[in-house]
Motif scaffolding. Structure first.
Motif, PDB file in Angstrom:
ATOM      1  N   ARG A 223       0.849  -1.214   0.000  1.00  0.00           N
ATOM      2  CA  ARG A 223       0.000   0.000   0.000  1.00  0.00           C
ATOM      3  C   ARG A 223       0.871   1.246   0.000  1.00  0.00           C
TER       4      ARG A 223
ATOM      5  N   GLU B 221       2.141   2.612  -3.306  1.00  0.00           N
ATOM      6  CA  GLU B 221       1.284   3.491  -4.120  1.00  0.00           C
ATOM      7  C   GLU B 221       1.563   4.964  -3.854  1.00  0.00           C
ATOM      8  N   TYR B 222       2.195   5.234  -2.713  1.00  0.00           N
ATOM      9  CA  TYR B 222       2.358   6.632  -2.284  1.00  0.00           C
ATOM     10  C   TYR B 222       3.818   7.068  -2.299  1.00  0.00           C
TER      11      TYR B 222
ATOM     12  N   THR C  14       8.403  -1.503  -8.203  1.00  0.00           N
ATOM     13  CA  THR C  14       8.389  -0.181  -7.556  1.00  0.00           C
ATOM     14  C   THR C  14       9.751   0.183  -6.982  1.00  0.00           C
TER      15      THR C  14
ATOM     16  N   ILE D 162      -2.590  -7.256 -10.012  1.00  0.00           N
ATOM     17  CA  ILE D 162      -2.133  -5.887 -10.252  1.00  0.00           C
ATOM     18  C   ILE D 162      -2.895  -5.327 -11.447  1.00  0.00           C
TER      19      ILE D 162
ATOM     20  N   ASP E 291      -3.582  -1.606 -13.399  1.00  0.00           N
ATOM     21  CA  ASP E 291      -3.170  -0.193 -13.481  1.00  0.00           C
ATOM     22  C   ASP E 291      -2.108   0.136 -12.444  1.00  0.00           C
TER      23      ASP E 291
ATOM     24  N   LYS F 178      -1.712  -0.987  -9.537  1.00  0.00           N
ATOM     25  CA  LYS F 178      -2.147  -1.036  -8.135  1.00  0.00           C
ATOM     26  C   LYS F 178      -2.495  -2.479  -7.759  1.00  0.00           C
TER      27      LYS F 178
ATOM     28  N   ARG G  87      -4.566  -5.180  -6.025  1.00  0.00           N
ATOM     29  CA  ARG G  87      -5.967  -5.283  -5.594  1.00  0.00           C
ATOM     30  C   ARG G  87      -6.264  -6.714  -5.145  1.00  0.00           C
TER      31      ARG G  87
ATOM     32  N   ASP H  37     -10.182  -1.211  -4.395  1.00  0.00           N
ATOM     33  CA  ASP H  37      -9.260  -2.032  -3.606  1.00  0.00           C
ATOM     34  C   ASP H  37      -9.392  -3.519  -3.943  1.00  0.00           C
TER      35      ASP H  37
END
Lengths: 254, 368
Positions: free
Chosen positions: B125, B128-129, B159, B289, B291, B293, B295, B341
């Motif tokens: 999570r 993502e930030y 990432t 995964i 886009d 992200k 989920r 999510d």
């Protein structure tokens, strides 16, 4: 402010003004160095600037995220400075039960820095926090107004009186917390902000009068409290606008 | 064999002794007191954790870790070890779920982490930030406490391309159970830690059974039943180890952590009874995964004794199960699908009753 304190503050201001690691105060102050002409610095000015520009010393430290409204800030605290803070009292089995994660960690680390093993309460699970507090037979509590209410069931059948309860925060609603008075030998209110640490203390009573903590100077500028801490912190607090209304707390300056 | 009740007696005695005689001030940092239970639904057990110099060594190469953990006591324990294990002038940042907002990217860039430690569901999570430049500065990701999927590892590798990703199998009650993952094995495969004897209780035909551990540092803890199921294989690994422990999740799969939520068997059973549209089920859980992200994905396999099946019935089950299944105290699967999510639930019909083995596992963690 006595002469000795005034001198230590003058030294701090000069060190901060000429610091090679960080420059936010120099940017705001320019060449001014006399305390009475230094401008008040706001939260957005000081903590809205990049961490590197307000890191005035390098030390083993804890970095905290704190939220004010929609805004998010970072505050870095050297453990040596955390240890000097006066969040609570030194006892054998303290408990930290606060509604904010980062504050819980910092106040628990304060216990460790002072040689205590704290019990940290789970913010979202008051029932477990109460059960564990009974099991650990806590003898002191560091909490905030919101968490104290959640923790209330602990006192229902507690067979002993705590040594102290320290309620920390930027303001207090006395009517909401005075019920706790019979449950500890000492209940103290500690004016605290995440970014400044503790700076004034009062006994819990109907009209509490706060005394600045050692090495803390509190002025009233306009209608807000402006704080100066004389310690050389990672981010020093010098003429800092706490955004706390001077009408909401009574300060008894020495 | 030592079950949770037996462990509880040992822990209570240790806790009681500690309470009576707290350590000297200079030794306080070596101890944490906390409660354990939570997801097992069992009784609360007071625990005293003691750290040796060895415990904090894993922090010795870190200078600016981000700690991504669940319970406050776990966060404190990690931060305490970081404080005493990291080099001088290092710093640590302890994150909370409430910190995950649009401003986190800015503060993480200022903090400039060199490492991230914690639960994999939390770390993905955080991924993502974090902006690309900040992510490139992360050199180590150290996971523990949860099963990891290929999808999760893949997202973390993408990432944080400069980070070495490792994990360890540890339990609050007994401490370290495995060596740091060697890199030659898939996720959730570990080599037992030296000094920890690992056994499998009542393995089925595929070797899967309840994991028992006996740490040499805790002579009073013998064959402790952790509550996890797994498989122990004797085979050589390119790293030189000869035993491989595969962790398959909780005993009876009473819960699975997925995309920041928890899928509980008890809750699924409740919803099955409530919707009354099928007689038994198995729930396959995985991460996907989309886009960029991560989920959660749930696939519900249902069995009806009367053999009835149709696309309309499948659609009704999908709608009602999603609407009623809570994956957090306040959010249903349907709501988590709306927020992105989770992907929408899929439903298929089974032709025969589900075979029962391994104490009727109903919730399965599968890689998408």
């Amino acid at each position: 402010m006595n002469d000795t304190l005034h001198e230590s503050l003058r030294v701090l201001i000069n060190e901060v003004g000429s610091n090679q690691l960080a420059d936010i105060y120099h940017t705001v102050w320019g060449e001014r160095r006399a305390l009475d002409v230094l401008p008040v610095i706001s939260r957005d000015e000081l903590f809205g600037s990049p961490l590197a520009s307000r890191r005035y010393k390098s030390a083993s430290s804890l970095v905290k995220i704190f939220h004010v409204g929609e805004k998010t800030f970072l505050s870095e605290w050297a453990y040596e400075d955390v240890a000097r803070e006066q969040f609570g009292t030194e006892t054998k089995r303290p408990m930290v039960y606060l509604s904010d994660n980062a504050e819980s960690i910092e106040k628990s680390m304060w216990c460790y820095e002072r040689g205590m093993v704290p019990l940290i309460g789970e913010v979202h699970n008051p029932a477990a926090a109460v059960a564990m507090a009974k099991k650990y037979q806590i003898d002191s509590l560091i909490t905030d107004e919101l968490s104290l209410e959640r923790f209330r069931p602990f006192f229902g059948d507690c067979p002993y009186t705590l040594t102290s309860i320290s309620i920390i925060g930027p303001q207090f609603t006395i009517a909401r917390i005075q019920w706790v008075l019979p449950y500890a030998k000492e209940v103290r209110l500690v004016l605290t902000l995440p970014e400044t640490g503790a700076f004034a203390r009062a006994k819990l009573e109907v009209n509490p009068v706060f005394s600045p903590l050692p090495r803390c100077d509190i002025e009233t500028v306009g209608e807000t409290l402006v704080l100066t801490k004389q310690d050389s912190l990672v981010t020093p607090i010098i003429r800092y606008d706490t955004a706390i209304s001077s009408k909401s707390v009574r300060i008894q300056n020495a | 064999m030592l079950d949770r009740a037996g462990y509880s007696l040992i822990a209570e005695k240790t806790f009681s002794d500690f309470r009576s005689a707290p350590p000297a001030k200079e030794d306080a940092w070596r101890y944490c007191v906390r409660v354990t239970s939570g997801t097992t639904g069992g009784q609360l057990i007071g625990a005293v954790l003691q750290y040796q110099a060895e415990s904090v060594k894993r922090f010795s190469q870190l200078r600016a870790p981000v700690l991504c953990l669940g319970a406050s006591a776990t966060r404190l324990a990690y931060n305490l070890q970081a404080r005493h294990g990291m080099p001088a002038e290092s710093r640590s940042l302890v994150l909370d779920g409430a910190d995950l907002n649009s401003e986190l990217k800015v503060v993480l860039a200022q903090y400039a982490p060199d490492s991230i430690l914690g639960f994999v569901s939390f770390v993905v999570r955080v991924a993502e930030y974090i902006d690309r430049e900040t992510a490139l500065g992360v050199r180590a990701i150290i996971l523990s406490g949860e099963c990891t999927t290929e999808a999760m590892e893949s997202l973390l590798r993408d990432t944080f391309p400069n980070a070495r990703i490792t994990s360890r199998y540890i339990a609050l009650e007994v401490g370290r159970i495995s060596e740091v993952s060697c890199g030659f094995q898939p996720p959730n495969h570990y080599h037992p830690y030296k000094g920890v004897k690992v056994e499998i209780d009542s393995p089925d035909e595929s070797g899967v059974g309840s994991i028992l551990v006996s740490p040499s540092t805790r002579p009073e803890v013998i064959q402790y039943q952790l509550g996890d199921v797994g498989r122990l294989k004797s085979e050589p690994c390119p790293c030189g180890a000869t035993e491989i422990l595969e962790i398959m999740g909780r005993n009876g799969r009473d819960y699975v952590k997925l995309a920041g939520a928890i899928v509980r068997r008890e809750e699924c059973d409740r919803v099955m009874l409530s919707v009354a549209l099928f007689d038994d089920y198995r729930l396959d859980t995985s991460h996907v995964i989309l886009d960029g992200k991560l989920r959660g994905k749930l696939h519900l396999r249902v069995y009806r004794k009367d053999g009835q099946r149709s696309p309309d019935l499948g659609a009704r089950i999908e709608k009602e199960f999603s609407r009623q299944l809570y994956l957090s105290p306040s959010r249903t699967l349907a709501e988590l699908v709306r927020t992105g999510d989770f992907v929408p639930l899929s439903v298929t019909f089974a032709d025969a009753p589900f075979p029962i083995k391994n104490k009727e596992i109903k919730i399965l963690m599968v890689d998408a």
